[in-house]
Scaffold this motif. Sequence first.
Motif, PDB file in Angstrom:
ATOM      1  N   GLY A 829      16.231   0.164   1.048  1.00 21.04           N
ATOM      2  CA  GLY A 829      14.835   0.436   0.768  1.00 21.04           C
ATOM      3  C   GLY A 829      14.627   0.954  -0.642  1.00 21.04           C
ATOM      4  O   GLY A 829      13.607   0.632  -1.282  1.00 21.04           O
ATOM      5  N   LYS A 830      15.566   1.729  -1.138  1.00 21.33           N
ATOM      6  CA  LYS A 830      15.435   2.262  -2.490  1.00 21.33           C
ATOM      7  C   LYS A 830      15.782   1.230  -3.543  1.00 21.33           C
ATOM      8  O   LYS A 830      15.185   1.206  -4.634  1.00 21.33           O
ATOM      9  CB  LYS A 830      16.352   3.476  -2.648  1.00 21.33           C
ATOM     10  CG  LYS A 830      15.985   4.643  -1.740  1.00 21.33           C
ATOM     11  CD  LYS A 830      14.606   5.211  -2.077  1.00 21.33           C
ATOM     12  CE  LYS A 830      14.302   6.431  -1.214  1.00 21.33           C
ATOM     13  NZ  LYS A 830      12.950   6.988  -1.525  1.00 21.33           N
ATOM     14  N   LEU A 831      16.750   0.345  -3.253  1.00 17.84           N
ATOM     15  CA  LEU A 831      17.215  -0.609  -4.265  1.00 17.84           C
ATOM     16  C   LEU A 831      16.506  -1.956  -4.187  1.00 17.84           C
ATOM     17  O   LEU A 831      16.319  -2.618  -5.231  1.00 17.84           O
ATOM     18  CB  LEU A 831      18.729  -0.829  -4.109  1.00 17.84           C
ATOM     19  CG  LEU A 831      19.617   0.391  -4.373  1.00 17.84           C
ATOM     20  CD1 LEU A 831      21.082   0.035  -4.134  1.00 17.84           C
ATOM     21  CD2 LEU A 831      19.430   0.921  -5.794  1.00 17.84           C
ATOM     22  N   TYR A 837      14.119  -3.041   3.443  1.00 17.27           N
ATOM     23  CA  TYR A 837      14.175  -1.795   4.220  1.00 17.27           C
ATOM     24  C   TYR A 837      13.812  -2.060   5.680  1.00 17.27           C
ATOM     25  O   TYR A 837      14.534  -1.673   6.614  1.00 17.27           O
ATOM     26  CB  TYR A 837      13.230  -0.798   3.580  1.00 17.27           C
ATOM     27  CG  TYR A 837      13.323   0.620   4.119  1.00 17.27           C
ATOM     28  CD1 TYR A 837      14.469   1.105   4.723  1.00 17.27           C
ATOM     29  CD2 TYR A 837      12.240   1.485   3.979  1.00 17.27           C
ATOM     30  CE1 TYR A 837      14.553   2.397   5.187  1.00 17.27           C
ATOM     31  CE2 TYR A 837      12.310   2.800   4.441  1.00 17.27           C
ATOM     32  CZ  TYR A 837      13.470   3.241   5.045  1.00 17.27           C
ATOM     33  OH  TYR A 837      13.552   4.541   5.496  1.00 17.27           O
ATOM     34  N   VAL A 838      12.698  -2.763   5.898  1.00 19.34           N
ATOM     35  CA  VAL A 838      12.247  -3.053   7.265  1.00 19.34           C
ATOM     36  C   VAL A 838      13.251  -3.928   7.990  1.00 19.34           C
ATOM     37  O   VAL A 838      13.586  -3.719   9.161  1.00 19.34           O
ATOM     38  CB  VAL A 838      10.854  -3.704   7.232  1.00 19.34           C
ATOM     39  CG1 VAL A 838      10.465  -4.221   8.615  1.00 19.34           C
ATOM     40  CG2 VAL A 838       9.811  -2.724   6.719  1.00 19.34           C
ATOM     41  N   ARG A 856      16.087   6.914  15.336  1.00 18.48           N
ATOM     42  CA  ARG A 856      15.609   7.252  13.995  1.00 18.48           C
ATOM     43  C   ARG A 856      15.046   6.036  13.291  1.00 18.48           C
ATOM     44  O   ARG A 856      14.000   6.102  12.638  1.00 18.48           O
ATOM     45  CB  ARG A 856      16.768   7.855  13.192  1.00 18.48           C
ATOM     46  CG  ARG A 856      16.389   8.273  11.790  1.00 18.48           C
ATOM     47  CD  ARG A 856      15.279   9.297  11.800  1.00 18.48           C
ATOM     48  NE  ARG A 856      14.935   9.721  10.450  1.00 18.48           N
ATOM     49  CZ  ARG A 856      13.795  10.329  10.142  1.00 18.48           C
ATOM     50  NH1 ARG A 856      12.881  10.563  11.096  1.00 18.48           N
ATOM     51  NH2 ARG A 856      13.550  10.694   8.902  1.00 18.48           N
ATOM     52  N   ALA A 857      15.702   4.890  13.417  1.00 16.38           N
ATOM     53  CA  ALA A 857      15.210   3.664  12.793  1.00 16.38           C
ATOM     54  C   ALA A 857      13.866   3.254  13.375  1.00 16.38           C
ATOM     55  O   ALA A 857      12.952   2.826  12.640  1.00 16.38           O
ATOM     56  CB  ALA A 857      16.240   2.544  12.981  1.00 16.38           C
ATOM     57  N   ARG A 858      13.697   3.408  14.670  1.00 15.64           N
ATOM     58  CA  ARG A 858      12.426   3.068  15.301  1.00 15.64           C
ATOM     59  C   ARG A 858      11.312   3.990  14.807  1.00 15.64           C
ATOM     60  O   ARG A 858      10.175   3.546  14.580  1.00 15.64           O
ATOM     61  CB  ARG A 858      12.574   3.147  16.808  1.00 15.64           C
ATOM     62  CG  ARG A 858      11.351   2.618  17.552  1.00 15.64           C
ATOM     63  CD  ARG A 858      11.497   2.730  19.046  1.00 15.64           C
ATOM     64  NE  ARG A 858      12.464   1.768  19.547  1.00 15.64           N
ATOM     65  CZ  ARG A 858      13.595   2.084  20.146  1.00 15.64           C
ATOM     66  NH1 ARG A 858      13.930   3.346  20.320  1.00 15.64           N
ATOM     67  NH2 ARG A 858      14.410   1.143  20.590  1.00 15.64           N
ATOM     68  N   LEU A 863       6.435   4.797  11.320  1.00 21.29           N
ATOM     69  CA  LEU A 863       5.744   5.424  10.194  1.00 21.29           C
ATOM     70  C   LEU A 863       5.362   4.402   9.120  1.00 21.29           C
ATOM     71  O   LEU A 863       4.352   4.564   8.422  1.00 21.29           O
ATOM     72  CB  LEU A 863       6.617   6.517   9.590  1.00 21.29           C
ATOM     73  CG  LEU A 863       6.873   7.734  10.490  1.00 21.29           C
ATOM     74  CD1 LEU A 863       7.852   8.692   9.835  1.00 21.29           C
ATOM     75  CD2 LEU A 863       5.566   8.459  10.798  1.00 21.29           C
ATOM     76  N   LEU A 864       6.168   3.349   9.030  1.00 24.64           N
ATOM     77  CA  LEU A 864       5.863   2.297   8.061  1.00 24.64           C
ATOM     78  C   LEU A 864       4.807   1.325   8.569  1.00 24.64           C
ATOM     79  O   LEU A 864       4.374   0.435   7.835  1.00 24.64           O
ATOM     80  CB  LEU A 864       7.131   1.518   7.712  1.00 24.64           C
ATOM     81  CG  LEU A 864       8.215   2.293   6.932  1.00 24.64           C
ATOM     82  CD1 LEU A 864       9.465   1.437   6.793  1.00 24.64           C
ATOM     83  CD2 LEU A 864       7.690   2.716   5.564  1.00 24.64           C
TER      84      LEU A 864
END
Length: 1004
Positions: A829-831, A837-838, A856-858, A863-864
């Motif tokens: 997600g950062k790179l 990321y998704v 955590r991924a869910r 949130l996204l």
Amino acid sequence: MRLTQLFLILLALQVLVSACSPTKRREDQGIVAKAWHNTNAHFNGYFNAREIMDETLLALNEQHEDNYNQRLEMFPFLAVDNPSTAAGELDRAIEKVAIVVKKHPFSNWTDDSYLLVGQAQLLKQDYESAERTLDFALSEFRPRPKRGKSKSTSDDEGEEEFESRREVEASKTQTRRDRLRARREAQRERERTIKQRQKEQKVAQKQRERERRAKIRARKKGIRLPSSRPAAADSTALAGLENEPDTPETEAEMEEGPIGMISIFSNRSADEAGSGEYGSNPGSYLLKHRPAYQEIRLWLAWTLIKRDDFDRAQIILEDLRNDRGTYADVRRKAIAVQAYLYLEQDRLEEAIPYLEAAAEVAEERNEQARYSYIAGQLYQELGQPGSAIDAFRAVVAAKPAYELELGARINMAQNAYLSGSGSPAEALRDLERMAGEEKNREYESQILYAMAGIALNSGDEAAGAEYLRRALDSPYGGSNTRVEAYQLLGDMAYTQEDYLTAKNYYDSTLQVMAETDVRFPETSGRRDRLTGVSDNLQAITVKDSLLRIGMLPDADRRNWAEEVFELRRATSSAANFSTPVTRGSLPVTNASATVAVTGSSFWGYDNQAIRRGRRDFARRWGDRPLEDNWRRSSRTDVSLFTDAGDAGVADPAAESVTLVTEDEINRILADVPTDEATQAATRAELAEAYFNLGREYRDRVNNNAKAIDAFETLDERFPGTAFEPESWYYLYLLHKAEGNTAEARTYADRLAQRYGETKFARLANDPNFVNELADEESGRNRAYEAAYAAFENRDYADARRRILASVGSLPEDHALRARYDLLNAMVSGKLEGRAAYVSALQQVVNQYNNTPEQTRAREILRLLGESAARVPGRTETTAGTSFQASMDEIHYVLIVFENTDARLNDLKIELENFNQQYNKLDRLKSTPIYIGRNNETPMLVMRRFRDGNTAMEYYRSTQQNSQDFLANSGEGFQVLPVSQTNYREILKARSIAGYADWFRANYQ
């Protein structure tokens, strides 16, 4: 005359206005006003509330079913599994006495009203509220201190015997001194009474002995002496009794009373209220109201027992029993509650004397018998069969309800041989005779269960198991006996290491055992531990049979298939004979087809009832063919026109016609492995089943001997399988645990010779290998921490490099793989941006089910604003970690509906009707809302509950009373208690997804 009438009318109006004024103080109330308030308080609110209480007690009494195979409950109305069924009626009673207190605060029935509220809360099993109510009443309505007579106070005789604590300041020292003095005097009087009784018993014994000897002497001389009965006292000879009748007064026979012990709530009688078992007369209340202070103390002690505050309850009960001023009925109840306190503390020896004392002073036969019955059961538990027999004889002598009498007689038979007065065979013969009596027909299963106990105690387990099975097959078997029989059979099979049978019996036990039973968790846990063993044993049996049949010659295999077909056809015929078939329907061709009608209440669909009926028929008529013998025209067999013994009539060449077809044979042989490939696959499945069985024996059942046998069978029958190195390592560990050092060394050497490079060989032969594994694992954890530290320091390129370097050396099933993939998703997600990321997060969700990383991924995807792309067929079972457990926080209850078109307003009305019936005083309010991105999820939010425990009580009430909770709505729904914080999280996410699983994992 008219002036007099006018004056009386004006006086009545003045009295009425003054009486109806709620602002007057107690001392300002006149005689007429007091009478008006007392009459209205008693015969309006309090009387109706008392009637509701009596009806509710009867309902609770009927709801509880006594289990005579276990220790009886002293007070069944406090032991009901679902007290919420009576909550609505009890709330009605509370409302009525609340009106009494509000409109008539200075009436004589105010203290009784508070007492009734406490009683109702205790019956609802709301012990905390009951304690608060009775504590307040105790401090508010304590008796006024005695005052000397004077002219100014001569008019106070009609006032109440209590007043508020705000109006009395009593000396605590004086009160304590009076109590101690009363206790000492009561103790001395008890001792004098005991000595007097002992003296009278000795005199009576001597008199009986003299009479017995006189009869013996007279019998030797041939003289028959008349029966000696005490002569009736001549009442006319006593001074002051000239008007008494000539016949002696006979003692009135005790009433039977209800079995459920609700007589503890019975209204006190005025004629006995002032008389005590010992001590001074506390005063006559024949013409005036008796204060409820002592009963408030009694019920407070009862409530404290349920709250486990035994010390405070003990102080109150001792004071009530020893105080000379305690009313006789209160003292009688206090003796019973004292026994109840000791039973709750499991102090059996101390409870017995109070049970026997309570039985002596009981006023109803069933009450007396129940106390004696429990005392007999306690003697049994303490291993005192002689005393138990005496207690059960007292039960029979009380002439109680037949259930109690029969239970006592069964226990007497059980204890007879234990006390040395009989043998097990005699006890079994007596019980068999009782089971055969017509009046005991409906108690057959209870008697058979008792016979099983006698057989098991005498060491005959086979006979005991047979009696238990007969008890289960009895058409009159109650649920209590079925629970006990199934449980005992399961325990016997478990002790004999017959785990498959034990698991099946435990399954049956849990089907009939209430979840509130204290044995339910242990039984359920043992059943769950045996599930793996049972599944593997069944798999081994089936696959072994199929493999053995598959290796038979074709002709033998075909003959076996034909035999199976004939057996199925015979079974199907028997099922058709016992099960009604509608006109035009086809006959049932297999036993499994009858499952479709098991939901019917018709007797013909109950296979167990059919088996019982067939067995009863065979007992009476023997083994008769199932044929229509009553109409000759319907008989087509040869024997119709031949007599028994005629030879040569039947055609010896006649053969039975076989109706089996090739399709039927192929269908039966479909799962039989006939070629080499399928037989090899079956052997591999058998090897896996033996390996799993050995692990289940070792890890779940803790039976090392069975585990060794399973692994050795695997090694012997299926050598060289993929499970061989691990099974050898298990055998090394098992033999080492059993102390078989030589055997353990053998398997360690075999591992070293054949599988020397595997971790199992190194674990068995290298003591330092465990430390090396720990160091290796520690290094892997340090590598992950370094990668995560690089991510936190925003050095994403270094984090990616470390991740790729570490993942390659991890085993496929290592727990760090999921953590690395989640970390790699965040680095992506950062790179690489949002899309990468998704995608990476969705991959974590799909790949690592039921893990914290998936959760955590869910959450991040939620949130996204993205959804977790699930693999087809996979369900979400893990809730988010954003929810927090907080039972002390304010809670709501969510009713979430599955139908997006659910009519919430109609459902809200139905919900309020349920709350009116079961939670009337809680004043719950519900609000209809919709959540979801498109408002697609309707639900009702019910506010509010002071903490999680209160919300869970409401949740359990909805489960126990599911027949009334939104039952007519036809909607599917979930009931979910939720804390205020978690409710905000749900609203923030606009989704209920994940909370149901989190609730089940954290609340139940």
